[in-house]
Design an enzyme around this catalytic site. Structure first.
Site, PDB file in Angstrom:
ATOM      1  N   TYR A 100      32.851  27.099 -47.910  1.00 20.87           N
ATOM      2  CA  TYR A 100      33.357  26.148 -46.924  1.00 20.87           C
ATOM      3  C   TYR A 100      34.527  25.353 -47.505  1.00 20.87           C
ATOM      4  O   TYR A 100      35.520  25.084 -46.821  1.00 20.87           O
ATOM      5  CB  TYR A 100      32.250  25.192 -46.471  1.00 20.87           C
ATOM      6  CG  TYR A 100      30.963  25.882 -46.114  1.00 20.87           C
ATOM      7  CD1 TYR A 100      30.965  27.106 -45.446  1.00 20.87           C
ATOM      8  CD2 TYR A 100      29.726  25.342 -46.459  1.00 20.87           C
ATOM      9  CE1 TYR A 100      29.772  27.752 -45.128  1.00 20.87           C
ATOM     10  CE2 TYR A 100      28.533  25.974 -46.132  1.00 20.87           C
ATOM     11  CZ  TYR A 100      28.560  27.181 -45.484  1.00 20.87           C
ATOM     12  OH  TYR A 100      27.396  27.821 -45.180  1.00 20.87           O
TER      13      TYR A 100
ATOM     14  N   ASP B  70      29.023  20.375 -48.738  1.00 18.85           N
ATOM     15  CA  ASP B  70      27.613  20.194 -48.402  1.00 18.85           C
ATOM     16  C   ASP B  70      27.282  18.756 -48.033  1.00 18.85           C
ATOM     17  O   ASP B  70      26.694  18.489 -46.983  1.00 18.85           O
ATOM     18  CB  ASP B  70      26.728  20.617 -49.586  1.00 18.85           C
ATOM     19  CG  ASP B  70      26.420  22.100 -49.588  1.00 18.85           C
ATOM     20  OD1 ASP B  70      26.836  22.795 -48.638  1.00 18.85           O
ATOM     21  OD2 ASP B  70      25.764  22.563 -50.536  1.00 18.85           O
TER      22      ASP B  70
ATOM     23  N   HIS C  67      28.188  29.157 -48.551  1.00  9.87           N
ATOM     24  CA  HIS C  67      27.724  27.986 -49.285  1.00  9.87           C
ATOM     25  C   HIS C  67      28.899  27.033 -49.481  1.00  9.87           C
ATOM     26  O   HIS C  67      30.036  27.335 -49.092  1.00  9.87           O
ATOM     27  CB  HIS C  67      27.113  28.387 -50.629  1.00  9.87           C
ATOM     28  CG  HIS C  67      25.759  29.026 -50.501  1.00  9.87           C
ATOM     29  ND1 HIS C  67      24.650  28.336 -50.101  1.00  9.87           N
ATOM     30  CD2 HIS C  67      25.362  30.304 -50.708  1.00  9.87           C
ATOM     31  CE1 HIS C  67      23.603  29.143 -50.068  1.00  9.87           C
ATOM     32  NE2 HIS C  67      24.014  30.350 -50.428  1.00  9.87           N
TER      33      HIS C  67
ATOM     34  N   LEU D 234       4.580  23.775 -38.860  1.00 10.50           N
ATOM     35  CA  LEU D 234       4.361  24.573 -37.657  1.00 10.50           C
ATOM     36  C   LEU D 234       4.669  26.039 -37.921  1.00 10.50           C
ATOM     37  O   LEU D 234       5.609  26.361 -38.659  1.00 10.50           O
ATOM     38  CB  LEU D 234       5.268  24.088 -36.516  1.00 10.50           C
ATOM     39  CG  LEU D 234       5.154  22.626 -36.072  1.00 10.50           C
ATOM     40  CD1 LEU D 234       6.150  22.358 -34.955  1.00 10.50           C
ATOM     41  CD2 LEU D 234       3.735  22.306 -35.637  1.00 10.50           C
TER      42      LEU D 234
END
Length: 382
Positions: A126, A152, A122, A55
């Site tokens: 964290y 992650d 990244h 989209l």
């Protein structure tokens, strides 16, 4: 499968969100990844079992289509930085107003509130903010991030998937959806709960890399073998340690007590020398059938061939001969049945999905001509 009948809209992103989406797809959910148009190649290497819709969200019509997909689904998974969905008019307030049963999962590094909510980052950032990075690394060396697994994937994608399943379960009782604020900082910290709750036991009262479970102990470390490979040793309990010493051919009376921390560096040198005298395979034969907790360090190319993994079918091979882990855990009545075909091309399922959501063929053709959507079925058949 356990999640059969659940429809998920995954906004394309990197690493954590695709992993979350793959988990849901592996266990039966219909996951539709929403990609951008005019993108040469998908960056999602965890697209197993997903469909792709392309989209153009820079157009009002593209945003309207996405809104229609979201309000007719069970779960929306979005990995964008704070405020992006709100600018599109697709924040949780708008979507939950139209579909009160919607589960709206927001997977970000720092969460939806706090002074870092809008900051880039990244896994390593964290992990640093979670407190765990300070504990990872060898003695007298700087902190070391172990790939991008902890924040992650464990604290991010896996924790978010768990939150989605919890919200779906709760919805069966309340009939209502809710917003999931999945912060990778908090997810990583939660994965590391043992670190906090075991501090009183004295497991972490020494500097980084000098404790029982962080490579300080000689009986909880890896060692190189004579053929350049490695073995992993985890002989913590006394009875396991005794079998380790016996397998190494050492005399316990010549060694310091197992928990004599001051002697650990010297004992590690002894273990290094002995393990270096034989090949990985030879040590495997020596310790086979024992509880010495000695295992080979297998490469990604070797892991599928190990007898134990073969017996359990722990790894899968898809139609392109790519090997990857079987979904875990294994459910006895409704196990995962992951798709083994190739990952979707961008926009491969645009036409099919839009038809499922009530768009006519004529509407789809018109939107494609205007660049609002992208259909790539022809490319998919090459």
């Amino acid at each position: 499968m356990a999640l059969a009948g659940v429809r998920v809209i995954e906004l394309a992103g990197l690493a954590p969100a695709p992993f979350c989406g793959m988990i849901l797809a592996d266990f039966g959910a219909k996951v539709i990844r929403v990609d951008k148009t005019k993108v040469a190649m998908a960056m999602d290497s965890q697209a197993r079992g997903k469909q792709s819709v392309a989209l153009n969200l820079k157009t009002p019509q593209g945003v309207a289509i996405l809104k229609r997909l979201c309000v007719q689904s069970d779960v929306v998974l979005e990995p964008f930085r704070h405020g992006v969905m709100e600018k599109l008019g697709l924040g949780p307030k708008e979507l939950l107003n139209e579909n009160p049963r919607l589960i709206y999962a927001r997977l970000t590094g720092y969460g939806q509130s706090g002074s870092f909510a809008r900051a880039a980052g990244h896994d390593i950032n964290y992990l640093a903010m979670s407190g765990l990075l300070s504990m990872l690394g060898r003695s007298s060396e700087k902190p070391y991030a172990p790939l991008n697994l902890v924040a992650d994937f464990a604290g991010g994608g896996l924790t978010c998937a768990f939150g989605i399943v919890l919200a779906l379960l709760e919805r069966t009782k309340s009939g209502c959806g809710q917003v999931i604020d999945a912060s990778m900082v908090e997810g990583a910290a939660y994965v590391g709960s043992f670190m906090w709750k075991s501090r009183s036991l004295g497991l972490w009262n020494r500097p980084r890399g000098e404790n029982l479970l962080d490579s300080g102990a000689p009986f909880y470390d890896t060692y190189q073998t004579s053929d350049g490979k490695y073995v992993a040793v985890g002989a913590i309990e006394p009875q396991f340690y005794e079998q380790l010493i016996e397998g190494l051919g050492l005399d316990k009376t010549d060694l310091p007590p197992q928990m004599s921390i001051s002697d650990w560096p010297e004992l590690k040198q002894t273990f290094t020398r002995v393990f270096g005298s034989k090949t990985q395979a030879e040590w495997g034969q020596i310790f086979e059938g024992t509880d010495a907790c000695v295992t080979p360090v297998l490469s990604l190319d070797e892991v599928r061939c190990h007898p134990h993994n073969q017996q359990r079918g722990s790894f899968l091979e898809n139609s392109q001969d790519e090997v990857s882990p079987r979904p875990a855990p294994v459910l006895s009545r409704s196990p995962a049945n992951p798709c083994l075909s190739r990952d979707p091309f961008i926009g491969e399922h645009t036409r099919t999905v839009l038809q499922d959501f009530g768009f006519t063929q004529a509407e789809i053709e018109q939107m494609q001509a205007k660049g609002i959507v992208e259909c790539n079925e022809a490319k998919a058949r090459l």
